[in-house]
Enzyme design. Structure first.
Site, short mmCIF file in Angstrom:
data_model
loop_
_atom_site.label_atom_id
_atom_site.label_comp_id
_atom_site.label_asym_id
_atom_site.label_seq_id
_atom_site.Cartn_x
_atom_site.Cartn_y
_atom_site.Cartn_z
N TYR A 166 0.20 1.11 12.53
CA TYR A 166 -0.06 0.03 13.49
C TYR A 166 -1.44 -0.53 13.23
O TYR A 166 -2.39 0.20 12.92
CB TYR A 166 0.00 0.57 14.92
CG TYR A 166 -0.58 -0.37 15.96
CD1 TYR A 166 0.11 -1.49 16.39
CD2 TYR A 166 -1.86 -0.13 16.50
CE1 TYR A 166 -0.43 -2.35 17.33
CE2 TYR A 166 -2.40 -0.99 17.44
CZ TYR A 166 -1.69 -2.10 17.85
OH TYR A 166 -2.23 -2.96 18.77
N ARG A 168 0.83 -1.20 0.00
CA ARG A 168 0.00 0.00 0.00
C ARG A 168 0.87 1.25 0.00
O ARG A 168 2.05 1.22 0.35
CB ARG A 168 -0.90 0.01 1.24
CG ARG A 168 -0.10 0.03 2.52
CD ARG A 168 -0.88 0.44 3.74
NE ARG A 168 -0.06 0.30 4.94
CZ ARG A 168 0.84 1.17 5.34
NH1 ARG A 168 1.07 2.27 4.64
NH2 ARG A 168 1.53 0.97 6.45
N GLY A 208 -4.49 3.88 3.48
CA GLY A 208 -3.38 3.39 2.69
C GLY A 208 -3.92 2.45 1.62
O GLY A 208 -4.47 1.41 1.95
N CYS A 230 2.69 7.02 10.34
CA CYS A 230 2.54 7.69 9.05
C CYS A 230 3.64 8.72 8.80
O CYS A 230 3.48 9.63 7.99
CB CYS A 230 1.17 8.34 8.93
SG CYS A 230 -0.19 7.18 9.11
N GLY A 234 1.95 5.00 1.55
CA GLY A 234 2.11 5.51 2.91
C GLY A 234 3.35 4.98 3.60
O GLY A 234 4.23 4.39 2.97
N GLN A 235 3.39 5.18 4.91
CA GLN A 235 4.58 4.86 5.68
C GLN A 235 4.24 3.80 6.74
O GLN A 235 3.51 2.87 6.45
CB GLN A 235 5.14 6.16 6.26
CG GLN A 235 5.45 7.16 5.13
CD GLN A 235 6.15 8.41 5.58
OE1 GLN A 235 7.07 8.38 6.39
NE2 GLN A 235 5.71 9.55 5.05
#
Length: 236
Positions: A97, A91, A168, A197, A93-94
């Site tokens: 959790y 996906r 994401g 994020c 994004g970063q």
């Protein structure tokens, strides 16, 4: 003014429904789903949708505690690599959790049959989440340059906000997968093992953290109602 944070802007008017010719299947997992199993299931469903062998799917799950790294994840943002399992994710994004008390909604939708516009799709996802938490008296907003849904926290400083829902996605030949994660009542301390994020200047929150007492079933009902308002009817 604190110049280290992006300005907060209210949600706009909901987009016109990105409706499809046939209702999307709405499915709620009855037990926690392992992340690799979820990815494998999404991959299979996306392939079947592209081949015309299956319809669209909105799949609601919870995961055991884990971290995922999106395609833009920075290694330095994984503060505690040994705390929970860490999975590379396709996906955008970063780091984020996932865990108990968080509702993850994986969406496998055919944008070619709806509206082939990724930005409009992301905006519709934000509107969907903003309207959902609004059912519980929470005013959430979007922020320029920061995908997701935020709750203003002026008590923490001017312009400050905490993220209540992350987005994401991935799109393969106009079929979407991955999706959104809404914090209902997870352990927010579990976020301390990452920079969520990639944004170190802001926090995270949840419905429970904001004083909302509700059930996952009630949240799911609100999600379904607001999903149908934007994406058309669903079928069990």
């Amino acid at each position: 003014m604190n110049t280290n944070v992006a300005p907060i802007v209210p949600a706009g008017e909901p987009l016109a429904a990105m409706a499809a010719a046939h209702p999307a299947e709405w499915r709620v997992a009855p037990a926690p789903v392992a992340y690799p199993d979820a990815v494998a299931a999404m991959e299979a469903r996306v392939a079947a949708i592209r081949a015309g062998e299956a319809g669209e799917l909105a799949w609601l799950v919870e995961h055991p505690p884990l971290y995922t790294a999106g395609t833009s994840a920075r290694p330095a943002d994984l503060i505690e690599p040994d705390r929970f399992p860490v999975y590379a994710s396709g996906r955008g994004g970063q780091y984020t959790y996932h865990g108990p008390g968080q509702r993850v909604a994986y969406l496998m939708l055919d944008l070619a049959a709806r509206k082939p516009d990724v930005r409009a799709y992301v905006s519709a996802l934000e509107d969907w989440l903003i309207a959902t938490v609004g059912h519980f008296g929470v005013r959430a907003v979007r922020r320029p340059g920061a995908v997701g849904v935020w709750v203003p926290r002026p008590e923490k400083g001017e312009g400050r906000a905490d993220k209540i829902a992350a987005i994401g996605i991935r799109v393969r030949r106009w079929v979407t997968f991955h999706g959104v994660a809404l914090n209902v009542a997870p352990s927010l301390e579990h976020y301390s093992g990452i920079v969520p994020c990639g944004i170190a200047t802001e926090g995270v929150t949840s419905l429970a953290d904001l004083g909302v007492t509700t059930t996952m079933a009630d949240v799911d009902a609100a999600l379904r109602r607001e999903f149908e308002a934007r994406f058309g009817p669903t079928t069990a």
